[in-house]
Design a protein around this motif. Structure first.
Motif, PDB file in Angstrom:
ATOM      1  N   SER A  21      31.649 -55.362 -13.139  1.00 56.38           N
ATOM      2  CA  SER A  21      32.033 -53.760 -13.116  1.00 56.38           C
ATOM      3  C   SER A  21      31.460 -53.118 -13.974  1.00 56.38           C
ATOM      4  O   SER A  21      30.953 -53.448 -15.230  1.00 56.38           O
ATOM      5  N   SER A  30      28.685 -39.896  -9.299  1.00 56.71           N
ATOM      6  CA  SER A  30      28.350 -39.869  -7.830  1.00 56.71           C
ATOM      7  C   SER A  30      26.942 -39.408  -7.531  1.00 56.71           C
ATOM      8  O   SER A  30      26.538 -39.486  -6.616  1.00 56.71           O
ATOM      9  N   ALA A  34      22.700 -46.198  -8.894  1.00 54.15           N
ATOM     10  CA  ALA A  34      23.152 -47.146  -9.788  1.00 54.15           C
ATOM     11  C   ALA A  34      22.663 -48.617  -9.375  1.00 54.15           C
ATOM     12  O   ALA A  34      22.369 -48.917  -8.494  1.00 54.15           O
ATOM     13  N   ARG A  72      30.178 -49.366  -4.742  1.00 56.25           N
ATOM     14  CA  ARG A  72      30.452 -48.725  -5.772  1.00 56.25           C
ATOM     15  C   ARG A  72      31.519 -47.766  -5.164  1.00 56.25           C
ATOM     16  O   ARG A  72      31.773 -47.545  -3.925  1.00 56.25           O
ATOM     17  N   ASN A  74      32.693 -44.235  -5.828  1.00 53.35           N
ATOM     18  CA  ASN A  74      32.604 -43.248  -6.804  1.00 53.35           C
ATOM     19  C   ASN A  74      33.915 -42.453  -7.240  1.00 53.35           C
ATOM     20  O   ASN A  74      33.818 -41.813  -8.053  1.00 53.35           O
ATOM     21  N   THR A  78      32.889 -46.288 -10.719  1.00 50.94           N
ATOM     22  CA  THR A  78      32.413 -47.643 -10.854  1.00 50.94           C
ATOM     23  C   THR A  78      31.545 -48.284  -9.998  1.00 50.94           C
ATOM     24  O   THR A  78      31.540 -47.753  -8.775  1.00 50.94           O
ATOM     25  N   VAL A  79      30.493 -48.931 -10.407  1.00 51.63           N
ATOM     26  CA  VAL A  79      29.731 -49.757  -9.460  1.00 51.63           C
ATOM     27  C   VAL A  79      30.163 -51.305  -9.816  1.00 51.63           C
ATOM     28  O   VAL A  79      30.286 -51.760 -10.878  1.00 51.63           O
ATOM     29  N   TYR A  80      29.776 -51.954  -8.587  1.00 47.75           N
ATOM     30  CA  TYR A  80      30.315 -53.513  -8.753  1.00 47.75           C
ATOM     31  C   TYR A  80      29.139 -54.335  -8.325  1.00 47.75           C
ATOM     32  O   TYR A  80      28.231 -53.859  -7.531  1.00 47.75           O
ATOM     33  N   CYS A  96      23.618 -52.772 -16.320  1.00 48.57           N
ATOM     34  CA  CYS A  96      24.019 -51.765 -15.361  1.00 48.57           C
ATOM     35  C   CYS A  96      23.173 -50.448 -15.852  1.00 48.57           C
ATOM     36  O   CYS A  96      23.079 -50.279 -16.899  1.00 48.57           O
TER      37      CYS A  96
END
Length: 122
Positions: A21, A30, A34, A72, A74, A78-80, A96
Motif C-alpha cells: 500500500s 487523484s 502513481a 488505486r 482515490n 492510496t495506491v496498491y 511508490c
C-alpha cells in the motif's frame, strides 16, 4: 507537495502473495499518476507498474506479467500493488512514486516514498 508512505512489505515464501500500500498526503492525489518501482541490491531502479489518475495502466510485462496488479482508491488517497506467485527474483525494495503522467521512466516522477522491503525466500 505530495508525501508518500509505503507499507505491506515483508518476508514471504516463493509462490506466496503480498499487497503493498502507498498512502499519499498533501496535494490532491487523484490528480497524479502513481507507480511502483523496485530496486534490488546492486541494480538500477526498475519499473513495475503505473496507473494514471483515471484507469490507464502500464506494466513491466517481462517481469510481472499476470502476477502483479496495480490499483488505486482515490477516496483513500492510496495506491496498491497486489503481488501473487512471488519469486525470489522479486526480492527488492519497492518504491511508490507520483507524477503528472503514467510512465515507465524514473525521471517522470516528482515524488517518491521511502520504500518497503520485499524478500521472497526459495
Amino acid at each position: 507537495q505530495v508525501q508518500l508512505v509505503e507499507s505491506g512489505g515483508g518476508l514471504v515464501q516463493a509462490g506466496g502473495s503480498l499487497r503493498l500500500s502507498c498512502e499519499a498526503s498533501g496535494r490532491t492525489f487523484s490528480n497524479y499518476a502513481a507507480a511502483w518501482f523496485r530496486q534490488a541490491p546492486g541494480k538500477a531502479r526498475e519499473f513495475v507498474a503505473a496507473r494514471s489518475w483515471s484507469t490507464v495502466t502500464i506494466y513491466n510485462t517481462d517481469s510481472v506479467k499476470g502476477r502483479f496488479t496495480i490499483s488505486r482508491d482515490n477516496a483513500k488517497n492510496t495506491v496498491y500493488l497486489q503481488m501473487n506467485s512471488l519469486k525470489p527474483e522479486d526480492t527488492a525494495v519497492y518504491y511508490c512514486a507520483a507524477g503528472a503522467f503514467a510512465s515507465r521512466e524514473v525521471n517522470r516522477y516528482d515524488y517518491w516514498g521511502q520504500g518497503t522491503q520485499v524478500t521472497v525466500s526459495s
